[in-house]
Design a protein around this motif. Structure first.
Motif, PDB file in Angstrom:
ATOM      1  N   GLN A  35      -8.179 -55.235  -0.241  1.00  0.00           N
ATOM      2  CA  GLN A  35      -8.587 -54.076   0.401  1.00  0.00           C
ATOM      3  C   GLN A  35      -9.678 -53.090   1.311  1.00  0.00           C
ATOM      4  OE1 GLN A  35      -5.643 -56.466   0.818  1.00  0.00           O
ATOM      5  NE2 GLN A  35      -5.222 -55.079  -1.034  1.00  0.00           N
ATOM      6  N   SER A  36      -9.993 -53.144   1.959  1.00  0.00           N
ATOM      7  CA  SER A  36     -11.200 -52.179   2.452  1.00  0.00           C
ATOM      8  C   SER A  36     -11.232 -51.964   3.556  1.00  0.00           C
ATOM      9  CB  SER A  36     -12.410 -52.167   1.671  1.00  0.00           C
ATOM     10  OG  SER A  36     -12.501 -54.047   2.821  1.00  0.00           O
ATOM     11  N   VAL A  37     -11.700 -50.715   4.259  1.00  0.00           N
ATOM     12  CA  VAL A  37     -12.338 -50.567   5.732  1.00  0.00           C
ATOM     13  C   VAL A  37     -13.351 -50.358   5.666  1.00  0.00           C
ATOM     14  CG1 VAL A  37      -9.682 -49.330   5.514  1.00  0.00           C
ATOM     15  CG2 VAL A  37     -11.373 -47.547   5.127  1.00  0.00           C
ATOM     16  N   THR A  38     -13.997 -49.895   6.798  1.00  0.00           N
ATOM     17  CA  THR A  38     -15.156 -50.111   7.174  1.00  0.00           C
ATOM     18  C   THR A  38     -15.861 -49.297   8.130  1.00  0.00           C
ATOM     19  OG1 THR A  38     -15.845 -51.896   6.368  1.00  0.00           O
ATOM     20  CG2 THR A  38     -17.407 -50.953   7.258  1.00  0.00           C
ATOM     21  N   VAL A  47      -8.010 -45.032   7.093  1.00  0.00           N
ATOM     22  CA  VAL A  47      -7.948 -45.233   6.129  1.00  0.00           C
ATOM     23  C   VAL A  47      -6.770 -46.818   5.375  1.00  0.00           C
ATOM     24  CG1 VAL A  47      -6.374 -44.381   3.391  1.00  0.00           C
ATOM     25  CG2 VAL A  47      -8.328 -42.770   4.840  1.00  0.00           C
ATOM     26  N   VAL A  48      -6.735 -46.813   4.599  1.00  0.00           N
ATOM     27  CA  VAL A  48      -6.150 -48.240   4.389  1.00  0.00           C
ATOM     28  C   VAL A  48      -5.329 -48.066   3.008  1.00  0.00           C
ATOM     29  CG1 VAL A  48      -7.188 -49.440   2.679  1.00  0.00           C
ATOM     30  CG2 VAL A  48      -5.133 -50.618   3.953  1.00  0.00           C
ATOM     31  N   SER A  49      -3.636 -47.997   2.457  1.00  0.00           N
ATOM     32  CA  SER A  49      -2.658 -47.460   1.909  1.00  0.00           C
ATOM     33  C   SER A  49      -2.096 -49.080   1.224  1.00  0.00           C
ATOM     34  CB  SER A  49      -1.336 -47.349   2.403  1.00  0.00           C
ATOM     35  OG  SER A  49      -0.523 -47.549   1.847  1.00  0.00           O
ATOM     36  N   LEU A  50      -2.628 -49.110   0.383  1.00  0.00           N
ATOM     37  CA  LEU A  50      -2.049 -50.459  -1.242  1.00  0.00           C
ATOM     38  C   LEU A  50      -0.769 -50.516  -1.410  1.00  0.00           C
ATOM     39  CD1 LEU A  50      -5.115 -50.719  -2.763  1.00  0.00           C
ATOM     40  CD2 LEU A  50      -5.267 -51.666  -0.346  1.00  0.00           C
ATOM     41  N   TYR A  51      -0.284 -51.067  -0.288  1.00  0.00           N
ATOM     42  CA  TYR A  51       1.866 -50.824  -1.094  1.00  0.00           C
ATOM     43  C   TYR A  51       1.826 -51.166  -2.101  1.00  0.00           C
ATOM     44  CZ  TYR A  51       6.601 -52.285   0.010  1.00  0.00           C
ATOM     45  OH  TYR A  51       8.033 -52.598   0.018  1.00  0.00           O
ATOM     46  N   ASN A  52       1.346 -53.155  -2.080  1.00  0.00           N
ATOM     47  CA  ASN A  52       1.633 -53.319  -3.683  1.00  0.00           C
ATOM     48  C   ASN A  52       0.763 -52.244  -4.800  1.00  0.00           C
ATOM     49  OD1 ASN A  52      -0.708 -53.989  -3.533  1.00  0.00           O
ATOM     50  ND2 ASN A  52      -1.105 -55.646  -4.110  1.00  0.00           N
ATOM     51  N   GLN A  53       0.053 -51.103  -4.845  1.00  0.00           N
ATOM     52  CA  GLN A  53      -0.163 -50.348  -5.941  1.00  0.00           C
ATOM     53  C   GLN A  53       0.206 -49.280  -5.864  1.00  0.00           C
ATOM     54  OE1 GLN A  53      -4.761 -50.792  -6.867  1.00  0.00           O
ATOM     55  NE2 GLN A  53      -4.210 -53.265  -5.565  1.00  0.00           N
ATOM     56  N   GLY A  54       1.788 -48.789  -5.663  1.00  0.00           N
ATOM     57  CA  GLY A  54       1.653 -46.967  -5.460  1.00  0.00           C
ATOM     58  C   GLY A  54       1.516 -46.715  -4.293  1.00  0.00           C
ATOM     59  N   GLY A  55       0.303 -47.132  -3.292  1.00  0.00           N
ATOM     60  CA  GLY A  55       0.801 -46.958  -1.996  1.00  0.00           C
ATOM     61  C   GLY A  55      -0.829 -45.402  -2.177  1.00  0.00           C
ATOM     62  N   LYS A  56      -1.559 -45.919  -3.132  1.00  0.00           N
ATOM     63  CA  LYS A  56      -2.569 -45.736  -3.094  1.00  0.00           C
ATOM     64  C   LYS A  56      -3.539 -45.790  -1.652  1.00  0.00           C
ATOM     65  CE  LYS A  56      -5.701 -48.369  -6.214  1.00  0.00           C
ATOM     66  NZ  LYS A  56      -6.347 -48.444  -7.319  1.00  0.00           N
ATOM     67  N   LEU A  57      -4.934 -45.119  -1.340  1.00  0.00           N
ATOM     68  CA  LEU A  57      -4.941 -44.493  -0.321  1.00  0.00           C
ATOM     69  C   LEU A  57      -7.054 -45.143  -0.102  1.00  0.00           C
ATOM     70  CD1 LEU A  57      -4.449 -42.041   1.669  1.00  0.00           C
ATOM     71  CD2 LEU A  57      -3.079 -44.257   2.172  1.00  0.00           C
ATOM     72  N   ILE A  58      -7.218 -46.055   0.082  1.00  0.00           N
ATOM     73  CA  ILE A  58      -8.656 -46.208   0.415  1.00  0.00           C
ATOM     74  C   ILE A  58      -9.423 -45.558   1.463  1.00  0.00           C
ATOM     75  CG2 ILE A  58     -10.335 -48.256  -0.402  1.00  0.00           C
ATOM     76  CD1 ILE A  58      -8.856 -47.509  -2.329  1.00  0.00           C
ATOM     77  N   PHE A  59     -10.218 -44.946   0.973  1.00  0.00           N
ATOM     78  CA  PHE A  59     -10.793 -44.176   2.472  1.00  0.00           C
ATOM     79  C   PHE A  59     -12.133 -45.394   2.887  1.00  0.00           C
ATOM     80  CE2 PHE A  59      -8.801 -40.163   3.217  1.00  0.00           C
ATOM     81  CZ  PHE A  59      -8.017 -40.154   2.343  1.00  0.00           C
ATOM     82  N   GLY A  81       8.967 -45.567  -1.748  1.00  0.00           N
ATOM     83  CA  GLY A  81       9.978 -45.842  -0.985  1.00  0.00           C
ATOM     84  C   GLY A  81       9.599 -46.355   0.144  1.00  0.00           C
ATOM     85  N   ALA A  82       9.373 -45.362   1.037  1.00  0.00           N
ATOM     86  CA  ALA A  82       8.909 -45.380   2.715  1.00  0.00           C
ATOM     87  C   ALA A  82       7.906 -45.511   2.708  1.00  0.00           C
ATOM     88  CB  ALA A  82       8.177 -43.295   2.627  1.00  0.00           C
ATOM     89  N   HIS A  83       8.143 -47.064   4.056  1.00  0.00           N
ATOM     90  CA  HIS A  83       6.666 -47.811   3.683  1.00  0.00           C
ATOM     91  C   HIS A  83       5.464 -47.278   4.158  1.00  0.00           C
ATOM     92  CE1 HIS A  83       8.303 -48.127   7.846  1.00  0.00           C
ATOM     93  NE2 HIS A  83       7.641 -48.754   7.949  1.00  0.00           N
ATOM     94  N   SER A  84       5.507 -46.714   4.689  1.00  0.00           N
ATOM     95  CA  SER A  84       3.978 -45.601   5.413  1.00  0.00           C
ATOM     96  C   SER A  84       3.192 -45.042   4.397  1.00  0.00           C
ATOM     97  CB  SER A  84       4.649 -44.686   6.397  1.00  0.00           C
ATOM     98  OG  SER A  84       4.834 -43.536   6.384  1.00  0.00           O
ATOM     99  N   TYR A  85       4.056 -44.778   3.161  1.00  0.00           N
ATOM    100  CA  TYR A  85       2.950 -43.870   2.674  1.00  0.00           C
ATOM    101  C   TYR A  85       1.972 -42.886   2.722  1.00  0.00           C
ATOM    102  CZ  TYR A  85       5.306 -47.877  -1.267  1.00  0.00           C
ATOM    103  OH  TYR A  85       5.275 -48.314  -2.049  1.00  0.00           O
ATOM    104  N   GLU A  86       2.546 -41.656   3.865  1.00  0.00           N
ATOM    105  CA  GLU A  86       2.197 -41.126   4.185  1.00  0.00           C
ATOM    106  C   GLU A  86       1.526 -39.850   3.174  1.00  0.00           C
ATOM    107  OE1 GLU A  86       3.932 -39.876   8.386  1.00  0.00           O
ATOM    108  OE2 GLU A  86       3.251 -37.642   7.516  1.00  0.00           O
ATOM    109  N   GLN A  87       0.847 -39.457   2.641  1.00  0.00           N
ATOM    110  CA  GLN A  87       0.366 -38.219   1.478  1.00  0.00           C
ATOM    111  C   GLN A  87      -0.434 -37.311   2.457  1.00  0.00           C
ATOM    112  OE1 GLN A  87      -2.154 -39.941  -1.278  1.00  0.00           O
ATOM    113  NE2 GLN A  87      -1.395 -42.210  -1.552  1.00  0.00           N
TER     114      GLN A  87
END
Lengths: 114, 115
Positions: free
Chosen positions: A2-5, A92-104, B98-104
């Motif tokens: 996953q990435s964003v440009t 920003v994209v959120s990696l759902y399968n990696q704890g929701g970490k954000l890729i900017f 658990g919140a699918h949006s993972y808003e930080q």
């Protein structure tokens, strides 16, 4: 992966004219996408988010973004720029399968001329 | 609760010294993230916790870096034997799981300058 440009490192507009900040994403599944804004010497603030509901997302301060799966884009727009919109904007994209970490993305600096 | 707080806001240290930063998340948030932002770049993920468990560490986090979140509340990030390349803004964020949006939600950051 996953990435964003972000397609523009700097955008300059006149006050009262439309704003367009472009973002393309790459994701192997339906992504969660965000736009954050960072004013000088201030923290990151969430503008809006897309989480597989409505494709046109409205955010704060008159900003909105449209998720286009066919184009893998999530461009940020505003009909009329205000001087206070001058800031750095991050897609920003959120990696759902990696704890929701954000890729900017790399960021787009928006300048607004009077 | 007014949001995520970080302390100190600025830190200047000499190369080789150790530094420690603190992050207090939004009280009901069980996830806590650390990011690093260098000048002109977007933030990069360093590590994250769910409650007190550290679940992932980036390759950016060398052995000189350690993070803790005792009792699942505040978190600390320590850098040992600082190098000039460690100069950056260190950002903390928190969210619910658990919140699918993972808003930080982000704190104001700690700006580290290594001289």
């Amino acid at each position: 992966a996953q990435s964003v440009t972000q397609l523009d490192s700097h955008v300059s507009v006149s006050e009262g004219t439309p704003v367009l900040l472009r973002c393309n994403y790459s994701s192997s599944y339906s992504p969660s996408l965000f736009w954050y804004v960072q004013h000088p010497n201030k923290g990151l603030q969430l503008l809006l988010k897309y989480t597989s509901a409505a494709t046109l997302v409205k955010g704060i301060n008159g900003f909105e973004a449209e998720f286009k799966k066919s184009e893998t884009s999530f461009h940020l727009t505003k009909p009329s720029a205000h001087m206070s919109d001058a800031a750095e904007y991050f897609c920003v994209v959120s990696l759902y399968n990696q704890g929701g970490k954000l890729i900017f993305g790399q960021g787009t600096e928006l300048s607004v001329k009077p | 609760d007014t949001g995520v707080s970080q302390d100190p806001r600025h830190k200047i240290t000499k190369r080789g010294q150790n530094v420690t930063f603190r992050c207090d998340p939004i009280s009901e948030h069980n996830r806590l993230y650390w990011y690093r932002q260098t000048l002109g770049q977007g933030p990069e993920f360093l590590t994250y916790f769910q409650n007190e468990a550290q679940l992932e560490k980036s390759r950016l986090l060398s052995d000189r870096f350690s993070a803790e979140r005792p009792k699942g509340s505040f978190s600390t990030l320590e850098i040992q034997r600082t190098e000039q390349g460690d100069s950056a803004m260190y950002l903390c964020a928190s969210s619910l799981s658990g919140a699918h949006s993972y808003e930080q939600y982000f704190g104001p950051g700690t700006r580290l300058t290594v001289t």
